[in-house]
Motif scaffolding. Structure first.
Motif, PDB file in Angstrom:
ATOM      1  N   TRP A 191       0.828  -1.211   0.000  1.00 18.27           N
ATOM      2  CA  TRP A 191       0.000   0.000   0.000  1.00 18.27           C
ATOM      3  C   TRP A 191       0.860   1.258   0.000  1.00 18.27           C
ATOM      4  N   TRP A 192       1.849   1.296   0.892  1.00 18.98           N
ATOM      5  CA  TRP A 192       2.651   2.498   1.046  1.00 18.98           C
ATOM      6  C   TRP A 192       4.006   2.419   0.353  1.00 18.98           C
ATOM      7  N   GLY A 193       4.301   1.279  -0.268  1.00 19.83           N
ATOM      8  CA  GLY A 193       5.607   1.120  -0.889  1.00 19.83           C
ATOM      9  C   GLY A 193       5.621   1.306  -2.391  1.00 19.83           C
ATOM     10  N   LEU A 194       4.454   1.230  -3.014  1.00 20.63           N
ATOM     11  CA  LEU A 194       4.376   1.362  -4.463  1.00 20.63           C
ATOM     12  C   LEU A 194       3.732   2.694  -4.846  1.00 20.63           C
ATOM     13  N   HIS A 195       3.987   3.145  -6.043  1.00 23.18           N
ATOM     14  CA  HIS A 195       3.419   4.399  -6.540  1.00 23.18           C
ATOM     15  C   HIS A 195       2.090   4.094  -7.233  1.00 23.18           C
ATOM     16  N   TRP A 196       1.003   4.265  -6.491  1.00 23.79           N
ATOM     17  CA  TRP A 196      -0.320   3.946  -7.006  1.00 23.79           C
ATOM     18  C   TRP A 196      -0.943   5.161  -7.694  1.00 23.79           C
ATOM     19  N   SER A 197      -1.788   4.859  -8.674  1.00 23.66           N
ATOM     20  CA  SER A 197      -2.694   5.896  -9.158  1.00 23.66           C
ATOM     21  C   SER A 197      -3.705   6.142  -8.047  1.00 23.66           C
ATOM     22  N   LEU A 198      -4.479   7.210  -8.142  1.00 25.52           N
ATOM     23  CA  LEU A 198      -5.463   7.502  -7.099  1.00 25.52           C
ATOM     24  C   LEU A 198      -6.483   6.366  -6.944  1.00 25.52           C
ATOM     25  N   PRO A 199      -7.030   5.803  -8.050  1.00 28.99           N
ATOM     26  CA  PRO A 199      -7.954   4.665  -7.875  1.00 28.99           C
ATOM     27  C   PRO A 199      -7.275   3.471  -7.213  1.00 28.99           C
ATOM     28  N   GLY A 200      -6.020   3.204  -7.591  1.00 29.07           N
ATOM     29  CA  GLY A 200      -5.291   2.091  -6.977  1.00 29.07           C
ATOM     30  C   GLY A 200      -5.056   2.314  -5.496  1.00 29.07           C
ATOM     31  N   PHE A 201      -4.712   3.543  -5.137  1.00 29.02           N
ATOM     32  CA  PHE A 201      -4.504   3.873  -3.722  1.00 29.02           C
ATOM     33  C   PHE A 201      -5.806   3.692  -2.953  1.00 29.02           C
ATOM     34  N   CYS A 202      -6.928   4.057  -3.550  1.00 31.87           N
ATOM     35  CA  CYS A 202      -8.218   3.914  -2.881  1.00 31.87           C
ATOM     36  C   CYS A 202      -8.570   2.448  -2.656  1.00 31.87           C
ATOM     37  N   ILE A 203      -8.211   1.591  -3.601  1.00 36.06           N
ATOM     38  CA  ILE A 203      -8.448   0.151  -3.412  1.00 36.06           C
ATOM     39  C   ILE A 203      -7.645  -0.367  -2.227  1.00 36.06           C
ATOM     40  N   MET A 204      -6.406   0.066  -2.130  1.00 36.00           N
ATOM     41  CA  MET A 204      -5.564  -0.352  -1.008  1.00 36.00           C
ATOM     42  C   MET A 204      -6.081   0.231   0.313  1.00 36.00           C
TER      43      MET A 204
END
Length: 427
Positions: free
Chosen positions: A314-327
């Motif tokens: 969750w905090w180690g990868l560079h997510w897009s905003l939708p991806g971050f919301c899934i996490m």
């Protein structure tokens, strides 16, 4: 309380009414607890601008000061709750909580803010150390975890309510008004609690002691029992993980998404943090349901291991905003599940006459480590970034796994009432 089959229909109705009244009152206390904690996290950017203070200082140092107060309150209210009763201490907690939160809206300096957050923590500690034992004592052994899961689910509901109140009130009246508004839910909850009964199980224990002319065992005498001390160790390990893992992250999410994804504080950041708590409602209810069917220990240990992996990704990868919301949703589910199960488990391992004390000291000692969570995250974030800092905090979940591993399963067991009934159980 645990065997409805031997009660008359009228008695069964009375038991159920008492059960649900106490559960609702305690649940609303958790609802208000979430409101008070959440509005601080959401107003940090505004406070920082007005008081000319770094957001890291407000999240870290002031956040840790709040947890110092919360630790003192958790231990203190729990200890006194076994002397004056659950109902009385919950009333005192909510009065103090509401008034001090409202006064926070008048803070004009960092020192005043820190002092009021400390006192807020002291008053709020009663919600945890009194509410959980109170509810656990009115549910039977087959559905106790479900009852606690319902109570805990009001915490994320309170979080969502706080976000909505913040989003509506702040643009119109400013950030201070959300603190003044705390008096409204506090008054409603206090009114409900004044109509409560004392815990019937706790009353029965006191009556048995008086009728049998037996000496009541208080906290100091209970500490002489090695089983009691061992269970405080187990409870402390569990709460060390729950509290540190939560507070190492929750104060930082709003500021993180504001800067990382250029979201507005009142809409975008509020929506992301609400998603965390929506998943928390599902996680809390699931923890209660699964705990009554598959047990407390092994599902919690397995999910804790998955939680470590989840936080790392969750905090180690560079997510897009939708991806971050899934996490956010996945992480919120796991955290809430562990909280619901941990609360019922620690409540169950102590006897009624010292349940609030045992629970309070377990949660309080666990919180002594969590006091460092915001400020440690602040320190690590300054060196490595917020993501890495929160990744490192996930290691604390190993303590939760150890706590369950060295203890015993409580699924389906009846609550003990006297310290003398405690027996050491092997895993």
């Amino acid at each position: 309380m645990s065997n409805l089959l031997v009660a008359s229909p009228v008695e069964i109705d009375d038991i159920r009414r008492t059960r649900w009244a106490i559960t609702l009152a305690a649940s609303l206390g958790w609802f208000f607890d979430a409101y008070v904690i959440t509005i601080y996290a959401l107003t940090i950017p505004f406070i920082a601008k007005e008081l000319q203070v770094s957001t890291l200082v407000l999240s870290g140092e002031v956040g840790s000061i709040f947890l110092v107060g919360y630790t003192i309150g958790t231990i203190g209210f729990g200890t006194v709750g076994d002397v004056l009763g659950r109902k009385t201490m919950l009333g005192i907690s909510i009065i103090g909580y509401g008034i001090i939160t409202a006064l926070t809206g008048f803070a004009t300096s960092l020192l005043a803010l820190a002092l009021l957050r400390f006192l807020t923590g002291v008053a709020g500690g009663g919600e945890l150390s009194i509410g959980a034992p109170y509810v656990s004592e009115v549910w039977d052994r087959k559905s106790r975890s479900t009852g606690i899961g319902i109570m805990y689910s009001f915490y994320p509901l309170g979080f969502v309510f706080a976000v909505l109140a913040f989003s509506v009130i702040t643009p119109i009246l400013g950030w201070r008004a959300v603190y003044f508004f705390a008096l409204v839910p506090a008054a409603l909850i206090l009114f409900l609690r004044l109509r409560l009964e004392e815990s019937p199980r706790f009353q029965n224990v006191l009556a048995q002691i008086e009728s049998g002319h037996k000496q009541r065992v208080g906290l100091l005498k209970a500490l002489g029992n090695p089983v009691f001390r061992y269970r405080i160790l187990v409870g402390s390990l569990i709460f060390m993980s729950l509290t540190y893992g939560y507070f190492a992250m929750v104060f930082y999410i709003p500021s993180f998404v504001i800067h990382q994804y250029n979201l507005s504080p009142t809409v975008g950041a509020a929506a992301v943090t609400s998603l965390l708590q929506v998943s928390g409602i599902v996680g809390g209810l699931s923890g209660g349901f699964i705990g009554d069917r598959l047990g407390r220990r092994w599902p919690a240990m397995i999910l804790a291991a998955l939680g470590i992996v989840t936080i790392y990704l969750w905090w180690g990868l560079h997510w897009s905003l939708p991806g971050f919301c899934i996490m956010v949703f996945i992480g919120g589910f796991i955290v809430a599940y562990e909280w619901a199960v941990g609360i019922v488990y620690v409540s169950e391992i102590f006897p009624t006459e010292v349940r609030a004390s045992g629970f309070g000291w377990s949660a309080g000692l666990g919180r002594t480590v969590s006091i460092a969570a915001p400020i440690m995250t602040q320190f690590l974030a300054g060196k490595f970034g917020v993501g890495v800092a929160i990744q490192l905090s996930s290691a604390i979940w190993l303590c939760l796994i150890i706590g369950y591993a060295i203890s015993h399963e409580t699924h389906g067991s009846e609550l003990a009432d006297r310290v003398e009934q405690m027996r050491h159980k092997q895993c």
